[in-house]
Design a protein around this motif. Structure first.
Motif, PDB file in Angstrom:
ATOM      1  N   CYS A 520       0.856  -1.184   0.000  1.00 34.08           N
ATOM      2  CA  CYS A 520       0.000   0.000   0.000  1.00 34.08           C
ATOM      3  C   CYS A 520       0.895   1.238   0.000  1.00 34.08           C
ATOM      4  O   CYS A 520       2.030   1.184   0.446  1.00 34.08           O
ATOM      5  CB  CYS A 520      -0.882   0.052   1.257  1.00 34.08           C
ATOM      6  SG  CYS A 520      -1.722  -1.475   1.637  1.00 34.08           S
ATOM      7  N   SER A 521       0.338   2.357  -0.444  1.00 33.61           N
ATOM      8  CA  SER A 521       1.154   3.568  -0.446  1.00 33.61           C
ATOM      9  C   SER A 521       1.006   4.330   0.866  1.00 33.61           C
ATOM     10  O   SER A 521       0.537   5.453   0.894  1.00 33.61           O
ATOM     11  CB  SER A 521       0.765   4.452  -1.628  1.00 33.61           C
ATOM     12  OG  SER A 521      -0.627   4.609  -1.674  1.00 33.61           O
ATOM     13  N   ASP A 714      -9.883  -0.080  -9.821  1.00 33.20           N
ATOM     14  CA  ASP A 714      -8.670  -0.614  -9.232  1.00 33.20           C
ATOM     15  C   ASP A 714      -8.285  -1.944  -9.851  1.00 33.20           C
ATOM     16  O   ASP A 714      -9.099  -2.641 -10.449  1.00 33.20           O
ATOM     17  CB  ASP A 714      -8.782  -0.700  -7.705  1.00 33.20           C
ATOM     18  CG  ASP A 714      -9.700  -1.799  -7.247  1.00 33.20           C
ATOM     19  OD1 ASP A 714     -10.860  -1.508  -6.919  1.00 33.20           O
ATOM     20  OD2 ASP A 714      -9.273  -2.972  -7.225  1.00 33.20           O
ATOM     21  N   GLU A 718      -0.909  -0.947 -12.533  1.00 38.22           N
ATOM     22  CA  GLU A 718      -1.153   0.488 -12.564  1.00 38.22           C
ATOM     23  C   GLU A 718      -1.531   0.986 -13.963  1.00 38.22           C
ATOM     24  O   GLU A 718      -2.444   1.781 -14.143  1.00 38.22           O
ATOM     25  CB  GLU A 718       0.103   1.212 -12.039  1.00 38.22           C
ATOM     26  CG  GLU A 718       0.193   2.662 -12.455  1.00 38.22           C
ATOM     27  CD  GLU A 718      -0.031   3.618 -11.294  1.00 38.22           C
ATOM     28  OE1 GLU A 718       0.715   3.510 -10.321  1.00 38.22           O
ATOM     29  OE2 GLU A 718      -0.941   4.456 -11.379  1.00 38.22           O
ATOM     30  N   ALA A 750      -5.078   9.401  -9.831  1.00 35.45           N
ATOM     31  CA  ALA A 750      -4.759   8.360  -8.863  1.00 35.45           C
ATOM     32  C   ALA A 750      -5.360   8.774  -7.522  1.00 35.45           C
ATOM     33  O   ALA A 750      -5.355   9.949  -7.173  1.00 35.45           O
ATOM     34  CB  ALA A 750      -3.251   8.199  -8.761  1.00 35.45           C
ATOM     35  N   ALA A 754      -2.936   5.642  -3.145  1.00 32.04           N
ATOM     36  CA  ALA A 754      -2.829   5.215  -4.537  1.00 32.04           C
ATOM     37  C   ALA A 754      -2.668   3.713  -4.708  1.00 32.04           C
ATOM     38  O   ALA A 754      -2.976   3.161  -5.761  1.00 32.04           O
ATOM     39  CB  ALA A 754      -1.657   5.924  -5.199  1.00 32.04           C
ATOM     40  N   ARG A 755      -2.170   3.049  -3.668  1.00 31.39           N
ATOM     41  CA  ARG A 755      -2.046   1.609  -3.761  1.00 31.39           C
ATOM     42  C   ARG A 755      -2.513   0.998  -2.453  1.00 31.39           C
ATOM     43  O   ARG A 755      -2.132   1.452  -1.367  1.00 31.39           O
ATOM     44  CB  ARG A 755      -0.612   1.206  -4.055  1.00 31.39           C
ATOM     45  CG  ARG A 755      -0.518   0.027  -4.988  1.00 31.39           C
ATOM     46  CD  ARG A 755       0.876  -0.241  -5.498  1.00 31.39           C
ATOM     47  NE  ARG A 755       0.990  -1.660  -5.856  1.00 31.39           N
ATOM     48  CZ  ARG A 755       0.461  -2.199  -6.950  1.00 31.39           C
ATOM     49  NH1 ARG A 755      -0.198  -1.451  -7.815  1.00 31.39           N
ATOM     50  NH2 ARG A 755       0.584  -3.489  -7.196  1.00 31.39           N
ATOM     51  N   ASN A 758      -1.878  -4.199  -2.732  1.00 28.44           N
ATOM     52  CA  ASN A 758      -1.311  -4.548  -4.038  1.00 28.44           C
ATOM     53  C   ASN A 758      -2.198  -4.217  -5.229  1.00 28.44           C
ATOM     54  O   ASN A 758      -2.038  -4.784  -6.300  1.00 28.44           O
ATOM     55  CB  ASN A 758      -0.942  -6.038  -4.101  1.00 28.44           C
ATOM     56  CG  ASN A 758       0.412  -6.283  -3.486  1.00 28.44           C
ATOM     57  OD1 ASN A 758       1.274  -5.396  -3.507  1.00 28.44           O
ATOM     58  ND2 ASN A 758       0.605  -7.457  -2.938  1.00 28.44           N
ATOM     59  N   ARG A 759      -3.133  -3.326  -5.041  1.00 31.43           N
ATOM     60  CA  ARG A 759      -3.948  -2.889  -6.175  1.00 31.43           C
ATOM     61  C   ARG A 759      -3.815  -1.378  -6.315  1.00 31.43           C
ATOM     62  O   ARG A 759      -3.884  -0.652  -5.342  1.00 31.43           O
ATOM     63  CB  ARG A 759      -5.412  -3.287  -5.982  1.00 31.43           C
ATOM     64  CG  ARG A 759      -5.628  -4.802  -5.924  1.00 31.43           C
ATOM     65  CD  ARG A 759      -7.067  -5.134  -5.626  1.00 31.43           C
ATOM     66  NE  ARG A 759      -7.931  -4.940  -6.790  1.00 31.43           N
ATOM     67  CZ  ARG A 759      -8.206  -5.874  -7.692  1.00 31.43           C
ATOM     68  NH1 ARG A 759      -7.678  -7.065  -7.565  1.00 31.43           N
ATOM     69  NH2 ARG A 759      -9.003  -5.622  -8.703  1.00 31.43           N
ATOM     70  N   SER A 760      -3.623  -0.927  -7.543  1.00 37.87           N
ATOM     71  CA  SER A 760      -3.581   0.501  -7.806  1.00 37.87           C
ATOM     72  C   SER A 760      -4.998   1.029  -7.870  1.00 37.87           C
ATOM     73  O   SER A 760      -5.905   0.339  -8.322  1.00 37.87           O
ATOM     74  CB  SER A 760      -2.881   0.768  -9.129  1.00 37.87           C
ATOM     75  OG  SER A 760      -1.511   0.527  -8.973  1.00 37.87           O
ATOM     76  N   ARG A 761      -5.152   2.271  -7.411  1.00 34.61           N
ATOM     77  CA  ARG A 761      -6.510   2.809  -7.307  1.00 34.61           C
ATOM     78  C   ARG A 761      -6.584   4.162  -8.000  1.00 34.61           C
ATOM     79  O   ARG A 761      -5.803   5.060  -7.716  1.00 34.61           O
ATOM     80  CB  ARG A 761      -6.893   2.961  -5.835  1.00 34.61           C
ATOM     81  CG  ARG A 761      -6.678   1.705  -5.047  1.00 34.61           C
ATOM     82  CD  ARG A 761      -6.707   1.957  -3.558  1.00 34.61           C
ATOM     83  NE  ARG A 761      -8.050   2.158  -3.042  1.00 34.61           N
ATOM     84  CZ  ARG A 761      -8.450   3.236  -2.397  1.00 34.61           C
ATOM     85  NH1 ARG A 761      -7.608   4.222  -2.192  1.00 34.61           N
ATOM     86  NH2 ARG A 761      -9.686   3.330  -1.957  1.00 34.61           N
ATOM     87  N   TRP A 762      -7.543   4.305  -8.891  1.00 35.77           N
ATOM     88  CA  TRP A 762      -7.795   5.564  -9.568  1.00 35.77           C
ATOM     89  C   TRP A 762      -9.244   5.971  -9.355  1.00 35.77           C
ATOM     90  O   TRP A 762     -10.077   5.141  -8.989  1.00 35.77           O
ATOM     91  CB  TRP A 762      -7.483   5.440 -11.066  1.00 35.77           C
ATOM     92  CG  TRP A 762      -6.012   5.532 -11.338  1.00 35.77           C
ATOM     93  CD1 TRP A 762      -5.026   4.733 -10.811  1.00 35.77           C
ATOM     94  CD2 TRP A 762      -5.366   6.492 -12.184  1.00 35.77           C
ATOM     95  NE1 TRP A 762      -3.807   5.131 -11.278  1.00 35.77           N
ATOM     96  CE2 TRP A 762      -3.981   6.199 -12.121  1.00 35.77           C
ATOM     97  CE3 TRP A 762      -5.811   7.547 -12.979  1.00 35.77           C
ATOM     98  CZ2 TRP A 762      -3.047   6.952 -12.840  1.00 35.77           C
ATOM     99  CZ3 TRP A 762      -4.877   8.276 -13.691  1.00 35.77           C
ATOM    100  CH2 TRP A 762      -3.501   7.985 -13.613  1.00 35.77           C
TER     101      TRP A 762
END
Ligand code: ADP
Ligand code: ZN
Ligand code: ZN
Length: 802
Positions: A520-521, A714, A718, A750, A754-755, A758-762
């Motif tokens: 995660c970010s 997501d 990315e 984003a 943002a993460r 382990n999944r990127s999120r927009w």
């Protein structure tokens, strides 16, 4: 017309829409809206709820009509009113109806049918002969199936092979278990039949006396009159008592029904005005919602109790929604005190069995007041007279996973459709609600003074740029002084810090790199109790490394940023005679919360250090000092509600001080002493905050100026997420241009977080003042093809931008 009828069923799976099934003749009378049914869905059998009956054959080429398999309810689980409410929720929040229905039903009733192994007649005979001539292993498995049906899924291969052998031998069969329904616990009660004549035997006489006030459970009766069970048996034979069963009520360990421990207080003038207005509205066919705006401790709960007494008097029922029951056990207790057994409590901390018991009491009409958190908005109450949403501003009313409904908004809709009054109570109303009162669509009633002679606490703001906090306990000199005085006077204090853990970030002092979660970010938090780093979002944990992974320096890793764990330790060191308690998600979950709160209530804790859990509606008369260690932690979040949330937290936590005989004192430490949220909270001035915040949101058309739908995209990759987001934004734009809609598209961008796992999120934000236009655009996006592992979800009226 073929004379055939069809049922539209919401299956309890995350699939959109409803599915049509033919109603076989033998089930014609039992398939009713709201009833749970077993239906075939692809290869599986699943439970679903009948949403509608239709006479015309559903259209469409791929409609393969299958019969409804089985009806699980004699009395439909959901009333027509609740079926309609679920339909509204599914529609408004763009959610699968089956998922909504699942949220509306008690846990354990929505599970898909399972295949289980059960004995055949021959099997039962074989068990009776202790397995007869069977090999020992088969005998063991047969005995296990005899004691309870065994689910096929998850059976070890070896056992499964033995079971198959038993099946071949005709001793066991596979059957579809109706559902894994949790059985509510039942208890036995005794009740007098008429007025018995004077009886011989002191036990009998005492038992009759104990039953004079109403039915009592056998367990309680035995406690009051030892030997009562025997007496009841004798009285039963003589026809003087009747014994019956009912679902165990978690609220009533007491016997008798509706005992009030003390009479209600005489209402203050303001309370009277509020109660009268609400009682008048009870008789109106379409009453407008009320905002009961009252400072903390101004007697809002007392108003609810009075109105509900009137509601019951009119033969109606009431629903009370509260943010989190485990954090406010006192509130539930007050309802129980006033209305006894008529109150059913529903919350997530209860076992499935206990919750089903309460749900059943409501469904049968044995209980007529439901008190519960978010999902209780679907409580099975008939003939609703009033819905109360206490602390209506609280973010926990919004469900953030699955069906993203807002229980307050669903409550407003439910009340409106039922012709019931809806009372939203708060000291710090949400901007949306307050704007409604300004517009005149909701009626505002105010409680400006505390009924007890307790003045509002005095509030001091301390600028952390001037007064330096000490690096361990986060206390500035004036707050340290205030705490010392409070403790010397034998009073209690609450210290609030919105960060848990020991150190909230970990840094290599050689190169400045901070340790972050690999999934995660976000920064990792250090917890001393287990000497590990952990991610508060995904639960990842790790040792603290000696060596920096970036610059390879050894021994330069330092722990910075203070959390509640460290502050509590430091306070205990600084004030060795004080008993320090802590309340945050690390020490307390579920019933543990109540234990900590009870210790504070018994004055076994002098200083309570905690996260926002300490800000809720606790009423501790011994607390005279509240310290906010750093008011800024929430203000810096990139979220348009950050300021509102900070104001609410500060106002709420300040309300914990001075609820007893002694006046309260609040000290707020902050780096931004001019922030409207801080200034207004310190001045106990809601209007000031409302005006400032309303103006701040105007330019960007944030609610209440406009409405929002967040589109969340997501996935693990990315690039793929960014591409999909761009496509959806184009689609939205195209839909807007095609129909000339007044909808604004922001993003894609984003997400601030943002993460995650382990999944990127927009995100894409859709904004408009026109709800219908907004929905048309959102719907256009739902039509886009999304290929797993990508996910696209809509959040209607989002509460958070993270
Ligand atoms: P709120 O829900 O607004 O925080 P409560 O209803 O809990 O306020 O009231 C705060 C305190 O004041 C409680 O201890 C309550 O028993 C007491 N109280 C409320 N109304 C009255 C009244 N009319 N007379 C005396 N005490 C009252
Ligand atoms: Zn380094
Ligand atoms: Zn993480």
């Amino acid at each position: 017309m073929t004379g055939e009828r069809y049922a539209e069923v919401a299956v309890t799976l995350p699939v959109p829409g409803r599915y049509s099934y033919r109603i076989p003749a033998h089930l014609a009378t039992r398939v009713q809206p709201g009833a749970r049914v077993l239906v075939k869905f692809g290869p599986r059998k699943v439970t679903g709820v009948v949403m509608r009956l239709v006479d015309t054959r559903p259209e469409g080429v791929d409609v393969k009509l299958v019969d409804v398999g089985e009806v699980l309810d004699d009395v439909p689980a959901l009333s027509p009113e609740l079926v309609e409410l679920c339909t509204w929720v599914a529609d408004y929040y763009e959610a699968p109806p089956g998922e909504v229905v699942k949220a509306a039903l008690p846990a354990g009733s929505g599970t898909a049918a399972k295949q289980v192994l059960a004995l055949t007649d021959a099997g039962r005979v074989a068990v009776g002969e202790a397995g007869g001539a069977l090999p020992p292993k088969q005998r063991v498995v047969l005995a296990r199936i005899a004691s309870a049906p065994v689910p096929l899924a998850g059976l070890p291969a070896a056992t499964r092979a033995i079971a198959t052998a038993l099946e071949t031998a005709g001793l066991v069969v596979r059957v579809d278990q109706r559902q894994t329904r949790v059985q509510a616990k039942r208890e036995k009660l005794a009740e007098l039949v008429g007025t018995p004549p004077p009886l011989r035997g002191t036990k009998r006489a005492a038992t009759v006396a104990a039953l004079a006030a109403g039915p009592v459970t056998l367990a309680v009766l035995e406690e009051r009159v030892p030997g009562a069970r025997t007496a009841v048996r004798e009285l039963l034979k003589l026809g003087h008592v009747r014994v019956f069963e009912r679902e165990v009520s978690t609220v009533a360990a007491v016997g008798g029904v509706g005992i009030a421990s003390s009479g209600p207080p005489v209402l203050t003038g303001e309370q009277r005005v509020a109660v009268d207005a609400m009682v008048v509205a009870l008789a109106s066919p379409r009453p407008a919602p009320f905002l009961l705006h009252g400072v903390t401790g101004s007697g809002k709960t007392e108003v609810y109790l009075h109105v509900i007494a009137e509601v019951l008097g009119a033969g109606k029922t009431a629903l009370v929604l509260v943010p989190e029951i485990s954090l406010t056990p006192q509130l539930a207790a007050r309802f129980r005190d006033r209305f006894g057994d008529l109150v059913a409590i529903l919350h997530s901390g209860m076992s499935d069995q206990a919750r089903l018991g309460e749900w059943t009491r409501l469904h049968r009409g044995e209980a007529t007041i439901a008190v519960g958190a978010r999902s209780a908005v679907f409580a099975p109450l008939a003939n609703l007279g009033a819905i109360v949403v206490d602390e209506e501003h609280d973010g926990s009313f919004k469900q953030d996973e699955g069906v993203k409904y807002h229980a307050r908004d669903v409550a407003l809709v439910r009340a409106q459709r039922a012709g019931a009054i809806c009372i939203l109570g708060s000291a710090t109303p949400s901007l949306e609600t307050y704007a409604h009162t300004e517009a005149g669509t909701y009626r505002k009633l105010v409680l400006t003074v505390r009924p007890t002679a307790r003045p509002m606490p005095t509030v001091e703001i301390l600028d952390l740029k001037t007064y330096l906090p000490d690096g361990e306990a986060m206390l500035t000199a004036p707050l340290r002084q205030a705490l010392a005085e409070t403790l010397a006077a034998g009073d209690q204090a609450i210290l609030f810090l919105n960060r848990r853990g020991f150190a909230t970030f970990i840094l290599c002092t050689a190169c400045g790199t901070s340790l972050r979660c690999p999934h995660c970010s976000v920064s990792l938090t250090y917890h001393k109790h287990n000497d590990r780093l952990s991610c508060h979002y995904c639960g990842f944990t790790n040792r603290v490394p000696d060596t920096c992974a970036k610059c390879l320096s050894v021994g330069k890793i330092e722990r910075k940023g203070l959390g509640t764990e460290r502050v509590a330790d430091a306070i205990a060191v600084a004030f060795p005679n004080a008993r320090v308690g802590r309340l945050d998600r690390d020490v307390a979950s579920g019933s543990k919360v109540e234990t900590v709160l009870a210790r504070v209530g018994r004055r076994e804790v002098d200083v309570l250090v905690g996260t926002q859990m300490v800000t809720k509606g606790h009423d501790f008369p011994g607390v005279t000092l509240v310290g906010v260690l750093c008011a800024d932690t929430g203000l810096t979040l990139p979220d348009f509600r950050a300021s509102e949330r900070t104001f609410q937290l500060l106002a709420q936590v300040a309300g914990r001080a001075g609820r007893g005989d002694k006046p309260g004192r609040v000290v707020i430490q902050t780096y931004r002493p001019d922030e409207p949220a801080v200034v207004a909270a310190a001045a106990h001035d809601y209007e000031m905050f409302y005006k400032a915040e309303l103006a701040a949101r105007a330019d960007l058309h944030y609610p209440p100026h406009g409405r929002l739908i967040a589109v969340r995209i997501d996935g693990p990759d990315e690039h793929a997420v960014a591409e999909m987001s761009a496509r959806l934004a184009e689609l939205a734009q195209a839909a807007i241009e095609r129909a000339g809609l007044a909808v604004e598209v922001r993003g894609p961008v984003a997400a601030p977080l943002a993460r995650l796992r382990n999944r990127s999120r927009w995100q894409i934000w859709l904004k408009s003042a026109d709800r219908h236009a907004l929905r048309r655009v959102a719907r256009a996006l739902l039509a886009a093809e999304v290929v797993a592992p990508l996910r696209v979800g809509l959040d209607v009226d989002p509460m958070s931008a993270l």
